[in-house]
Design an enzyme around this catalytic site. Structure first.
Site, PDB file in Angstrom:
ATOM      1  N   ASN A   9       0.867  -1.188   0.000  1.00  0.00           N
ATOM      2  CA  ASN A   9       0.000   0.000   0.000  1.00  0.00           C
ATOM      3  C   ASN A   9       0.900   1.234   0.000  1.00  0.00           C
ATOM      4  OD1 ASN A   9      -1.853   2.014   0.427  1.00  0.00           O
ATOM      5  ND2 ASN A   9      -2.365   1.393   2.534  1.00  0.00           N
ATOM      6  N   GLU A  96      -7.384   4.651   7.447  1.00  0.00           N
ATOM      7  CA  GLU A  96      -7.178   6.076   7.135  1.00  0.00           C
ATOM      8  C   GLU A  96      -8.396   6.653   6.422  1.00  0.00           C
ATOM      9  OE1 GLU A  96      -3.379   5.612   5.228  1.00  0.00           O
ATOM     10  OE2 GLU A  96      -2.528   5.013   7.156  1.00  0.00           O
ATOM     11  N   GLY A 172       2.150   2.153  11.016  1.00  0.00           N
ATOM     12  CA  GLY A 172       3.120   3.231  10.825  1.00  0.00           C
ATOM     13  C   GLY A 172       3.974   3.546  12.041  1.00  0.00           C
ATOM     14  N   GLY A 234       4.559   1.443   4.888  1.00  0.00           N
ATOM     15  CA  GLY A 234       5.852   2.135   4.817  1.00  0.00           C
ATOM     16  C   GLY A 234       6.967   1.315   4.167  1.00  0.00           C
TER      17      GLY A 234
HETATM   18  C1  PEP Z   1      -1.225   0.284   6.185  1.00  0.00           C
HETATM   19  O1  PEP Z   1      -1.551   1.412   6.559  1.00  0.00           O
HETATM   20  O2  PEP Z   1      -1.937  -0.375   5.413  1.00  0.00           O
HETATM   21  C2  PEP Z   1       0.042  -0.266   6.684  1.00  0.00           C
HETATM   22  C3  PEP Z   1       0.174  -1.564   6.730  1.00  0.00           C
HETATM   23  O3  PEP Z   1       0.993   0.656   7.039  1.00  0.00           O
HETATM   24  P1  PEP Z   1       2.440   0.385   7.731  1.00  0.00           P
HETATM   25  O4  PEP Z   1       3.009  -0.895   7.156  1.00  0.00           O
HETATM   26  O5  PEP Z   1       3.235   1.583   7.360  1.00  0.00           O
HETATM   27  O6  PEP Z   1       2.184   0.263   9.194  1.00  0.00           O
END
Ligand code: PEP
Length: 260
Positions: A9, A96, A172, A234
Site C-alpha cells: 500500500n 485512514e 506506521g 511504509g
Molecule cells: C497500512 O496502513 O496499510 C500499513 C500496513 O501501514 P504500515 O506498514 O506503514 O504500518
C-alpha cells in the site's frame, strides 16, 4: 491451499514517475514465485501507466479506494466500474479512509459490494483503535465491521474476498502487534466468517495481517496459524525492503515445504 498474498500500500506517496521507478526497481529485484502473489497499490493516477509497465508474472495492481456508485454526479470520484479492467484488487475501508474521510460501516459495505459487482476483489481492512483495544472492544469492533461489510455478499462471494486485519494502533509505528494479538484477532475474524457463512467459506477466505511489517517480522507473522499474507505500508516504498519481504515469505514456504 491458500496462496500467500503480499500487498504493498503506497498510500498518497510517489508521483507517476516515482511510482514507475519503484516498480522498475522492484521488478529487477524480485523473482517469480508461483506460490506467492504480490499486489501493488499505487496512487490512482499511476494505475494506468503502471499497467503498461508491469510484469504480470510478478505483480498485480490494486486501487487504494474507489466510489461505490458506478457513474453519475459525484465530482472528484472514481468508480469501481472505471477500474475494472485496470486492477485485480482494491483496498476497501482502510482505517485512514474511515478516520480521515468519514467512511462509515454502510459506506464500506457498499464499496465492498460495488467492488465485487465489478469483478474487483476487495481487500477489506478491519481493525480496532488503541482506545477500543484498551476498553476491551476489539472483538466487538471486528464483529461490527465484518458483519456490516459482508452483509450484501453471497457465501461464494465472501470466499473470494480478502480481509486484512490492521490494528490501527500499530500502523506506521515500526512495531507490529504481538504474535499472540495477531493470532487472536485473525482467528476471531475467521471464526466470524464461519459463523456467518459456514466453515467452507471460512477455510477459503484469505486473511492478511497489516501494520508495521518489516522484513525481519515476516517469518514470525506468516507462520502464525491462518495468516495468509501481509499488507505492507511504509516498508513497501523501499524496493530493498519490499523485495526482502517477498524473499522472506518465499524462504518460509521453502523451509516448511509449502512451496508449490
Ligand atoms: C497500512 O496502513 O496499510 C500499513 C500496513 O501501514 P504500515 O506498514 O506503514 O504500518
Amino acid at each position: 491451499m491458500r496462496k500467500t498474498l503480499l500487498v504493498a500500500n503506497w498510500k498518497m506517496n510517489l508521483n507517476v514517475s516515482q511510482a514507475s521507478l519503484l516498480l522498475h526497481r522492484l521488478q529487477e529485484r524480485t523473482r517469480i514465485h508461483r506460490s506467492i502473489e504480490v499486489v501493488l497499490a499505487p496512487t490512482m493516477l499511476a494505475l494506468q501507466p503502471l499497467s503498461l509497465q508491469i510484469d504480470r508474472r510478478k505483480f498485480r495492481l490494486a486501487a487504494q479506494n474507489a466510489y461505490y456508485k458506478d457513474e453519475g454526479a459525484f465530482t472528484g470520484e472514481v468508480s469501481f466500474s472505471m477500474l475494472r479492467d485496470l486492477v485485480h484488487y482494491s483496498l476497501v475501508g482502510h482505517s485512514e479512509r474511515r478516520a480521515h474521510f468519514h467512511e462509515d460501516l454502510p459506506m464500506v459495505r457498499d464499496k465492498v459490494q460495488a467492488a465485487v459487482r465489478n469483478g474487483i476483489v476487495p481487500i477489506l481492512c478491519v481493525g480496532e483503535t488503541h482506545q477500543e483495544r484498551k476498553e476491551g472492544f476489539t472483538k466487538r469492533v471486528l464483529h461490527d465491521q465484518l458483519t456490516t461489510a459482508l452483509a450484501n455478499l453471497t457465501a461464494r462471494e465472501v470466499a473470494e474476498i480478502v480481509i486484512a486485519y490492521e490494528p490501527v494502533w500499530a500502523i506506521g509505528v515500526g512495531d507490529p502487534a504481538k504474535p499472540a494479538q495477531i493470532q487472536e484477532a485473525i482467528s476471531y475474524v475467521r471464526y466470524q466468517v464461519a459463523h456467518l457463512y459456514g466453515e467452507k467459506v471460512a477455510r477459503e477466505v484469505r486473511i492478511l495481517y497489516g501494520a508495521s511489517v518489516e522484513p525481519e517480522f515476516v517469518a514470525g507473522i506468516l507462520s502464525l496459524d491462518g495468516v495468509d499474507g501481509l499488507l505492507v505500508g511504509g516498508a513497501s516504498l523501499n524496493p530493498y525492503k519490499f523485495a526482502d519481504i517477498i524473499e522472506a515469505a518465499h524462504r518460509l514456504q521453502v523451509s516448511i515445504g509449502d512451496e508449490s
